[in-house]
Design a protein around this motif. Structure first.
Motif, PDB file in Angstrom:
ATOM      1  N   ASP A 148      -5.436   1.252  -0.121  1.00 48.50           N
ATOM      2  CA  ASP A 148      -4.715   2.521  -0.076  1.00 48.50           C
ATOM      3  C   ASP A 148      -5.584   3.672  -0.588  1.00 48.50           C
TER       4      ASP A 148
ATOM      5  N   SER B 111      -1.853   6.829  -2.254  1.00 46.85           N
ATOM      6  CA  SER B 111      -0.479   7.203  -1.908  1.00 46.85           C
ATOM      7  C   SER B 111       0.366   7.392  -3.163  1.00 46.85           C
TER       8      SER B 111
ATOM      9  N   THR C  48       4.713   3.234  -1.127  1.00 50.89           N
ATOM     10  CA  THR C  48       3.839   2.234  -0.498  1.00 50.89           C
ATOM     11  C   THR C  48       3.577   1.051  -1.417  1.00 50.89           C
ATOM     12  N   ARG C  49       3.227   1.318  -2.675  1.00 53.52           N
ATOM     13  CA  ARG C  49       2.913   0.221  -3.604  1.00 53.52           C
ATOM     14  C   ARG C  49       4.107  -0.730  -3.753  1.00 53.52           C
ATOM     15  N   GLN C  50       5.290  -0.183  -3.959  1.00 56.01           N
ATOM     16  CA  GLN C  50       6.479  -1.016  -4.134  1.00 56.01           C
ATOM     17  C   GLN C  50       6.789  -1.807  -2.870  1.00 56.01           C
TER      18      GLN C  50
ATOM     19  N   ALA D  79       4.451  -4.717  -2.619  1.00 57.96           N
ATOM     20  CA  ALA D  79       4.814  -5.736  -3.614  1.00 57.96           C
ATOM     21  C   ALA D  79       6.015  -6.553  -3.147  1.00 57.96           C
TER      22      ALA D  79
ATOM     23  N   ARG E 271      -2.656  -8.369  -1.507  1.00 56.34           N
ATOM     24  CA  ARG E 271      -3.053  -7.538  -2.638  1.00 56.34           C
ATOM     25  C   ARG E 271      -2.949  -6.071  -2.250  1.00 56.34           C
ATOM     26  N   PHE E 272      -2.761  -5.239  -3.246  1.00 56.82           N
ATOM     27  CA  PHE E 272      -2.695  -3.793  -3.047  1.00 56.82           C
ATOM     28  C   PHE E 272      -3.711  -3.148  -3.973  1.00 56.82           C
TER      29      PHE E 272
ATOM     30  N   THR F 251      -5.743   0.697  -4.835  1.00 55.46           N
ATOM     31  CA  THR F 251      -5.670   2.130  -4.575  1.00 55.46           C
ATOM     32  C   THR F 251      -6.562   2.866  -5.559  1.00 55.46           C
TER      33      THR F 251
END
Length: 255
Positions: free
Chosen positions: A58, A61, A65-67, A70, A81-82, A84
């Motif tokens: 990312d 953002s 987006t993160r939530q 997840a 995986r995320f 940023t």
């Protein structure tokens, strides 16, 4: 390769060995959670038995987006995986490099967070990707009206594939034949590498030190990447006769 253990009254039952991922899918994103959720859904229904991992790379953002990632990761059948960083203008090169750094698989597939994968997409790339060879494809661009009908159910069932026009399919065939011709004549800069959908060996990515993060704003970083690949003796091949991705409409980014 950790062993999956299911507890029971008679003691733990050994079920299966989790395989190391064969392919890492790097999905770039910025402020398009609706689109990324559908891209992730298209990955979850890939018709492949090969183990994969996904990294959503990312560009800073500040929305949900993160939530969303997840929540998807909590039920996905593969690691998700995320990663940023603080947003400082459009920085796709940094996103892709960070995605690779947070993955482990020997093969890489890069897709944009607004591009849906047809069900056999992963297999088509893996059948053709090998050291010193990059598999390249492109997208069918869906307009606003068509994109609005792309529900998660439409992604799971693959209905979006049927919403392309004969003209769009003809254009992709033309691009494929042009790519073959460029390869035959040994063109110095074509076929071009388009960063929205391409696969390659991790060893080749590391060999040229990934994307140049001095590039900011839209474009040019993939042109530079492709030219450095060629300079290292790594060639691009089109698989547009086998697969493509489907680009969901969104307003142009102010870049």
């Amino acid at each position: 390769r950790p062993l999956i253990v299911v507890p029971s009254r008679a003691g733990p039952i050994k079920v299966a060995l989790m395989s190391s991922p064969e392919l890492a899918i790097i999905v770039t994103s910025f402020q398009i959670p609706w689109h990324v959720r559908r891209v992730l859904e298209s990955i979850s229904v890939q018709q492949t038995a090969r183990p994969i991992e996904v990294v959503v790379a990312d560009d800073g953002s500040t929305d949900e987006t993160r939530q969303m990632v997840a929540e998807f990761a909590a039920t996905a059948a593969f690691p998700v995986r995320f990663v940023t960083h603080p947003h400082a203008g459009f920085h796709a090169a940094r996103c892709r490099n960070e995605g690779v750094r947070h993955s482990t698989a020997p093969h890489l597939l890069f897709v944009d967070g607004d591009c849906l994968l047809p069900p056999d997409h992963v297999e088509q790339h893996l059948r053709n990707v090998r050291p010193t060879q990059v598999t390249c494809s492109y997208c069918v661009r869906m307009n606003h009206a068509v994109s609005q009908h792309v529900t998660l159910e439409a992604v799971r069932g693959g209905q979006f594939i049927q919403w392309t026009t004969p003209e769009q399919r003809s254009e992709l065939r033309h691009m494929h034949f042009k790519s073959i011709w460029y390869s035959v004549i040994g063109h110095a800069t074509k076929p071009a590498l388009r960063s929205g959908d391409f696969g390659m060996a991790r060893s080749d990515f590391e060999r040229i030190n990934g994307f140049d993060e001095n590039f900011r704003g839209w474009g040019c970083e993939d042109d530079d990447f492709g030219r450095r690949l060629r300079g290292a003796g790594i060639r691009m091949i089109s698989i547009l006769n086998r697969t493509c991705v489907y680009h969901l409409w969104h307003p142009p980014a102010p870049t």
